[in-house]
Design an enzyme around this catalytic site. Sequence first.
Site, PDB file in Angstrom:
ATOM      1  N   GLY A 240       0.765  -1.241   0.000  1.00  0.00           N
ATOM      2  CA  GLY A 240       0.000   0.000   0.000  1.00  0.00           C
ATOM      3  C   GLY A 240       0.791   1.283   0.000  1.00  0.00           C
ATOM      4  CD  GLU A 274       0.305  -9.122   1.577  1.00  0.00           C
ATOM      5  OE1 GLU A 274      -0.597  -8.298   1.288  1.00  0.00           O
ATOM      6  OE2 GLU A 274       0.049 -10.204   2.127  1.00  0.00           O
ATOM      7  CE1 TYR A 317      -9.195   2.571  -8.725  1.00  0.00           C
ATOM      8  CE2 TYR A 317      -7.032   2.909  -9.696  1.00  0.00           C
ATOM      9  CZ  TYR A 317      -7.972   2.071  -9.139  1.00  0.00           C
ATOM     10  OH  TYR A 317      -7.666   0.750  -8.986  1.00  0.00           O
ATOM     11  CB  CYS A 343     -16.940   4.948 -28.586  1.00  0.00           C
ATOM     12  SG  CYS A 343     -16.172   4.701 -30.185  1.00  0.00           S
ATOM     13  CE1 TYR A 371      -2.476  -3.002  -8.549  1.00  0.00           C
ATOM     14  CE2 TYR A 371      -1.050  -1.208  -7.833  1.00  0.00           C
ATOM     15  CZ  TYR A 371      -1.630  -2.437  -7.607  1.00  0.00           C
ATOM     16  OH  TYR A 371      -1.361  -3.115  -6.439  1.00  0.00           O
TER      17      TYR A 371
HETATM   18  C1  LIG Z   1      -3.078  -4.952  -4.095  1.00  0.00           C
HETATM   19  C2  LIG Z   1      -2.572  -5.588  -2.875  1.00  0.00           C
HETATM   20  C3  LIG Z   1      -1.278  -5.336  -2.422  1.00  0.00           C
HETATM   21  C4  LIG Z   1      -0.355  -4.349  -3.081  1.00  0.00           C
HETATM   22  O1  LIG Z   1      -0.790  -3.038  -2.933  1.00  0.00           O
HETATM   23  P1  LIG Z   1       0.140  -1.834  -3.429  1.00  0.00           P
HETATM   24  O2  LIG Z   1      -0.654  -0.628  -3.123  1.00  0.00           O
HETATM   25  O3  LIG Z   1       0.366  -2.024  -4.875  1.00  0.00           O
HETATM   26  O4  LIG Z   1       1.405  -1.913  -2.648  1.00  0.00           O
HETATM   27  C5  LIG Z   1      -0.831  -6.024  -1.313  1.00  0.00           C
HETATM   28  N1  LIG Z   1      -1.628  -6.907  -0.657  1.00  0.00           N
HETATM   29  C6  LIG Z   1      -2.884  -7.163  -1.052  1.00  0.00           C
HETATM   30  C7  LIG Z   1      -3.701  -8.147  -0.307  1.00  0.00           C
HETATM   31  C8  LIG Z   1      -3.396  -6.516  -2.166  1.00  0.00           C
HETATM   32  O5  LIG Z   1      -4.654  -6.767  -2.550  1.00  0.00           O
END
Ligand SMILES: *Cc1c(COP(=O)(O)O)cnc(C)c1O
Length: 415
Positions: A240, A274, A317, A343, A371
């Site tokens: 995140g 992650e 977004y 379109c 993304y």
């Molecule tokens: C999408 C996601 C991430 C990665 O999020 P980022 O904002 O790209 O770092 C990590 N863990 C889970 C469970 C996700 O769905």
Amino acid sequence: MNDYFGYRENTLHAEQVSLQQIALQFGTPCYVYSRAALESAYRAFGQALAPRDHLICYAVKANPNLAILNLFARMGAGFDIVSGGELQRVLAAGGAAEKVVFSGVGKRADEMRLALQAGILCFNVESAAEMEQLDRVAGEMGKIAPVSLRVNPDVDAKTHPYISTGLKQSKFGIAYDQALPLYRRAAGMAHLRVTGIDCHIGSQITEVSPFIAAAEKVLALADQLAAENIVLEHIDLGGGLGIRYDNESPPAIADYAHALLVALRGRSAKLIVEPGRILAGNAGVLLTRIEYLKHGEEKNFAIVDAAMNDLMRPALYDAFHAIQPVQKNRHRARHYEVVGPVCESGDFLGHARELGIAAGDVLALMSAGAYGMSMSSNYNTRPRAAEVMVDGESVHLIRARETVAQLYAGEKIIG
Ligand SMILES: *Cc1c(COP(=O)(O)O)cnc(C)c1O
């Protein structure tokens, strides 16, 4: 722009290679990634977390190209997957199953079987019903599934609502109050083994405080579990961390990581993170060529050959991507709506951008490494873009542009 994408004599380069040259050689639209940018972001994470036992699980959905997964795998990365398809990609790219965590609210039984067969590190379970299904599937296979519960810490990530995942009303994770009883049940299930705890509160988060608030809630729960002899081998604090698209000032990787280390002080469990966007986002650009300029009384339009199907974030977004002419200072600047040929009025890539451009020029949509390609589609029967990786002075095609024939290869006319 950053150390890996910058101008030399008015021409934008990726590392040592001219993006004008890449557009000529591979055509447009075309995603271009910098190997050095990908590796340096990963390395920054690794160095910042070095003081403790950790595993960086790259979030595959940010950009799942095999070449990118392979670079990270060679650096020792694990992977955060959200589908059986992503697991197959990781394995095809040389990733290690035993470093894979499987997230997502809707894992199907066949995806569970695939992951159990491969021997992944952990299932991040998001509901009681999923937990029961996993226990059943593992039992049928004579296996024990390693599980962690994805807890919803009810923390406001202060990001776009579509990419905020840690609030009570969110579909993600297990409500904080239900986590403890569910852990007790999990600990008693015959074909599950509790190994960790997990949270992920959202994406493009530009402050440290929500991460720490979430970590504290997760750790409080870990303490309650320890008191009941449910010992966790790892604590997964999700991804995140945001990047700079425009004028955001997200924390540096080192500062974010340091704050996590402080929160975890005195604990021996392995830390899992992650990250997705922070590793790939500023390591890629999307090249597009201007087909037509349309100068009007109210607005000027630059109609380009990339569209919402190639880069969905602006349409989805209202996201901002900086737009740079690959060759600059050649024409008088005006304000343009940069739009694609699809379109839909939502098909825009940028509003009111000041650009000195002419038809035929190539533009770079910056910060498109995460993304971008992974959310692209074939809407309007548009083949998806080519993908190219720059490595110093070398250029590698890492995904060929799709052909129209590929798009309808599986379709049949009825007799
Ligand atoms: C999408 C996601 C991430 C990665 O999020 P980022 O904002 O790209 O770092 C990590 N863990 C889970 C469970 C996700 O769905």
